[in-house]
Design an enzyme around this catalytic site. Structure first.
Site, short mmCIF file in Angstrom:
data_model
loop_
_atom_site.label_atom_id
_atom_site.label_comp_id
_atom_site.label_asym_id
_atom_site.label_seq_id
_atom_site.Cartn_x
_atom_site.Cartn_y
_atom_site.Cartn_z
CG ASN A 148 34.89 44.10 39.05
OD1 ASN A 148 34.16 44.29 40.17
ND2 ASN A 148 36.32 44.54 39.11
CD GLN A 161 34.36 39.21 34.00
OE1 GLN A 161 33.10 39.30 33.92
NE2 GLN A 161 35.10 38.23 34.11
CG HIS A 206 39.49 38.20 37.75
ND1 HIS A 206 39.06 38.05 36.54
CD2 HIS A 206 39.44 39.51 37.88
CE1 HIS A 206 38.61 39.25 36.18
NE2 HIS A 206 39.00 40.08 36.95
CB ILE A 247 50.41 44.10 36.08
CG1 ILE A 247 48.93 43.83 35.35
CG2 ILE A 247 51.17 43.01 36.03
CD1 ILE A 247 49.43 44.22 33.79
CG HIS A 252 39.84 41.97 42.24
ND1 HIS A 252 40.79 42.78 41.59
CD2 HIS A 252 38.90 41.88 41.36
CE1 HIS A 252 40.51 42.84 40.34
NE2 HIS A 252 39.21 42.33 40.01
P1 5GP Z 1 38.77 43.31 36.39
O1 5GP Z 1 38.76 44.50 35.96
O2 5GP Z 1 38.39 42.32 35.16
O3 5GP Z 1 38.04 42.75 37.67
O4 5GP Z 1 40.26 42.95 36.83
C1 5GP Z 1 41.25 42.35 36.07
C2 5GP Z 1 42.50 42.37 36.74
O5 5GP Z 1 43.63 41.64 36.08
C3 5GP Z 1 43.11 43.78 37.21
O6 5GP Z 1 43.42 43.85 38.50
C4 5GP Z 1 44.40 43.93 36.33
O7 5GP Z 1 45.29 44.74 36.69
C5 5GP Z 1 44.80 42.61 36.07
N1 5GP Z 1 45.64 42.14 34.81
C6 5GP Z 1 45.19 42.29 33.54
N2 5GP Z 1 46.39 41.69 32.88
C7 5GP Z 1 47.04 41.23 33.65
C8 5GP Z 1 48.31 40.39 33.52
O8 5GP Z 1 49.00 40.05 32.29
N3 5GP Z 1 48.60 40.03 34.59
C9 5GP Z 1 48.58 40.28 35.94
N4 5GP Z 1 49.17 39.81 36.82
N5 5GP Z 1 47.45 40.82 36.08
C10 5GP Z 1 46.67 41.57 35.19
#
Ligand code: 5GP
Ligand code: ZN
Length: 135
Positions: A86, A93, A99, A31, A101
């Protein structure tokens, strides 16, 4: 994990813009994209980060990353992709469910990668020795 938002997405309890799914993995648009087409690949089974992943789980996620990375690049006519994960809070993270990217990159998109410096002497063999000892 009942509270985990990515587990909720896997269970269909939260909406997601799906791009791929198989028995073990799920891929969907973030998102908050860095560039249009920024996709996340997750395992369906909950594991917080790389440190909790089994070799089998990690392998399945990475195979989906390989497959989806090509589709992301072609689908948004990118010039390349960055693949990043991350792990733990201080590595950025925000969601504690593995996850990966897949970030499409475009010529002159203006993004810069991590800063870096020329390796100092004390960052060479002594550091490699510590990492080898931890394996
Ligand atoms: P991080 O910072 O943990 O590496 O990445 C988390 C990712 O999850 C970010 O790209 C963030 O935008 C995405 N994200 C967080 N909440 C949601 C959600 O409810 N739906 C979707 N599709 N992405 C999410
Ligand atoms: Zn989860």
């Amino acid at each position: 994990m009942s509270d985990c938002i990515f587990c909720k997405i896997v269970r269909g309890e939260l909406p997601a813009t799906k791009v791929y799914e198989d028995a073990d993995t799920f891929a969907f648009l973030t998102i908050q994209p860095t560039n249009t087409g920024h996709t996340l690949v997750i395992p369906k089974v909950h594991a917080a980060n790389v440190f909790e992943a089994t070799p089998e789980l990690w392998g399945k996620v990475q195979e989906t990353v390989r497959k989806v990375a090509s589709a992301v690049e072609k689908g948004v006519a990118a010039d390349g992709v960055n693949i990043n994960s991350n792990n733990r809070e201080h590595a950025g993270q925000q969601v504690d469910h593995i996850h990966i990217h897949i970030i499409p990159r475009f010529k002159n998109d203006g993004l810069t990668l991590f800063p870096h410096h020329d390796r100092r002497e004390d960052e060479g063999e002594p550091v490699a020795a510590k990492i080898r000892a931890a394996l």
